[in-house]
Design an enzyme around this catalytic site. Structure first.
Site, short mmCIF file in Angstrom:
data_model
loop_
_atom_site.label_atom_id
_atom_site.label_comp_id
_atom_site.label_asym_id
_atom_site.label_seq_id
_atom_site.Cartn_x
_atom_site.Cartn_y
_atom_site.Cartn_z
N LYS A 30 0.95 -1.20 0.01
CA LYS A 30 0.17 0.21 0.02
C LYS A 30 0.76 1.24 -0.04
CE LYS A 30 -3.77 1.89 2.81
NZ LYS A 30 -4.62 1.76 3.85
N SER B 82 -9.41 1.98 3.02
CA SER B 82 -8.95 2.64 2.25
C SER B 82 -7.85 1.88 1.44
CB SER B 82 -8.21 3.69 2.83
OG SER B 82 -7.13 3.19 3.89
N SER C 62 -9.77 -0.44 7.30
CA SER C 62 -9.15 -0.25 5.84
C SER C 62 -8.65 -1.45 5.18
CB SER C 62 -8.45 0.92 5.85
OG SER C 62 -9.14 2.07 5.87
N1 GLN Z 1 -12.88 4.08 6.40
C1 GLN Z 1 -12.44 4.62 7.90
C2 GLN Z 1 -11.91 5.88 7.71
O1 GLN Z 1 -12.31 6.47 6.75
C3 GLN Z 1 -11.21 3.65 7.87
C4 GLN Z 1 -9.60 4.31 7.35
C5 GLN Z 1 -8.77 3.40 7.79
O2 GLN Z 1 -8.81 2.11 8.35
N2 GLN Z 1 -7.52 3.79 7.20
O3 GLN Z 1 -11.35 6.48 8.33
#
Ligand code: GLN
Length: 476
Positions: free
Chosen positions: A72, A147, A171
């Protein structure tokens, strides 16, 4: 991955051939998917050639030496651009490797490239990337989740065998669920975050994605373990790859939290998860209804904390040390202009929210209150683990949604409804496919384990995977 390792071992295939296969597949599918921000063809082939030389000399670094992965793009890779999917860092190349990168390299894994994400890992759809949205391999009109959308899509589309992601509120698990792959968020402190660009350090973890439970476990075994460079890295030992024992399910106490099966949960998702639960019961597990009453506050608590921590962490992006700079007559104007030009909307929204909840006049009402609720959430989870061995829930309320469907940020935040609790309480959790809906979209099942309970989580996941594979539970 064992099969691939055997083929490498018996010289029936070379790492160069595997990497070339990945690069071809990427070339074929990327125009639609957009799972990568950077493909490092030259670097990957050089690492593969080195792996092949080690094999030829009879000195592989590990059984997995030569099996490539994707990383990532918020995880630092020395000499390889790391953008966090932000305009701000579009030309930033780290001069050091994150600990997890160092460890996979030490095991001989070539890095094929860096995968797409929501900018600075803020989001649930990879739509908030400055490098374009990643499409879902099962339906390119839909999101891959986020994400870590690029990491999940790349694995699902067989561009790479496995990948690394990060998980702050869901994420890894949510995109894994949307793309039909396995994703693990390890226990807080189990994997070093050194070199992973911080979103919210009290919640962040680096974890693994793969098509099979065993492969997610193997990759996890390569990155887990203490690291003095991450101050919260726990002294827990590394992680040996489990020896599979599906009898583990017999007598296993499986907590089923009623709050995770209530309104907002898509019917087909509910059906698939309940079928998988029934399968576990058929194999001798004891399903135990439990209650996690504070889950209702998980999203609000998570958002308050994540924005507060992000606003503080992202202060380092000031145009002086890294990335984008817009020149101006004085320093303050330069900071403001650089940040204004470098950050996207969602990042700005979160910095503003976070600054607000931390401001002197609102700190008590928001940030401090959220910390108190976080303690209650932790206590709820700890209480549950006194009664049960694992907790099983849907990973997400719905299957993958359409690109552009969630215009209101609050709707997007609800994607984390079932995942944020594991981050807030620091326990481990894994998502694996447990079926498809009537449109053929993957459905994810989440197994939450206690602190450092990864071994059991993998064992249970493996048993679920086997029963889904046998055709029980795969069709809704
Ligand atoms: N969807 C979550 C957010 O928007 C999770 C983000 C993450 O785990 N990096 O913060």
């Amino acid at each position: 991955m064992r099969r691939l390792a055997e083929l490498l071992q018996s010289k029936q295939i070379s790492s160069t051939e595997i990497v070339r296969g990945c690069l071809e597949r990427i070339e074929e599918t990327e125009p639609v998917l957009n799972a990568f921000i950077t493909v490092d063809e030259e670097g990957a082939l050089a690492q593969a050639a080195a792996a092949d030389r080690r094999r030829a000399a009879g000195e592989p670094l590990s059984p997995w030496d030569g099996i490539p992965l994707a990383v990532k793009d918020n995880i630092s890779t020395s000499g390889l651009r790391t953008t966090c999917a932000s305009r701000f860092l579009r030309n930033y190349t780290p001069i050091f490797d994150a600990t997890v990168v160092e460890r996979v390299k030490r095991a001989g894994l070539p890095i094929v490239g860096k995968t797409n994400l929501d900018e600075f890992a803020m989001g649930s759809s990879t739509e908030y990337s400055a490098f374009g949205v990643t499409k879902n391999p099962h339906d390119p009109l839909r999101v891959a989740g986020g994400s870590s959308g690029g990491s999940a899509a790349a694995v699902a589309a067989e561009q790479v065998p496995w990948s690394l992601g990060t998980d702050t509120g869901g994420s890894i698990r949510q995109p894994a669920s949307f793309c039909g792959v396995v994703g693990l968020k390890p226990s807080y402190g189990r994997v070093s975050r050194y070199g992973a660009v911080a979103l919210a350090p009290s919640l962040d973890q680096v974890g693994t994605l793969a098509r099979k439970v065993e492969d997610a476990a193997i990759l996890f075994s390569l990155i887990a373990g203490a690291d003095p460079r991450d101050a919260v890295s726990a002294g827990a030992p590394g992680f040996p790859v489990p020896v599979w024992d599906d009898t583990v399910v017999r007598g296993l106490r499986v907590g089923v939290p009623e709050e995770f099966f209530s309104s907002g949960l898509n019917e087909e998702v509910e059906k698939a998860v309940k079928r998988a639960l029934q399968n576990l019961a058929d194999q001798g597990a004891v399903l135990q209804p439990i209650s996690l009453p504070t889950n209702e506050y998980a999203i609000d608590t998570y958002l308050t904390l994540v924005t507060a921590e992000a606003s503080s962490c992202l202060a380092r992006f000031d145009g002086v040390r890294y990335g984008e700079r817009v020149e101006a007559a004085d320093a303050n104007t330069m900071f403001a202009k650089s940040r204004g030009a470098g950050f996207g909307h969602e990042v700005k929204r979160r910095i503003m929210l976070g600054t607000y909840v931390l401001s002197a006049s609102h700190y008590e009402a928001y940030y401090e209150q959220a910390q108190k609720v976080r303690t209650l959430i932790k206590q709820d989870v700890a209480r549950a683990f006194q009664e049960v061995d694992v907790i099983v829930t849907p990973t997400t309320p719905t299957t993958a949604f359409k690109i552009g469907e969630k215009r209101n940020p609050l709707e997007m935040y609800l994607s984390d409804l079932y995942t944020a609790t594991a981050n807030l309480s620091g326990v481990c959790a894994l998502s694996l496919p447990c079926g498809v809906d009537s449109q053929g979209l993957p459905i994810g099942l989440q197994i939450i384990g206690d602190h450092f309970g990864e071994e059991l989580v993998f064992q249970v996941a493996h048993a679920v995977e086997e029963s889904v594979g046998r055709g029980t539970g795969s069709e809704v």
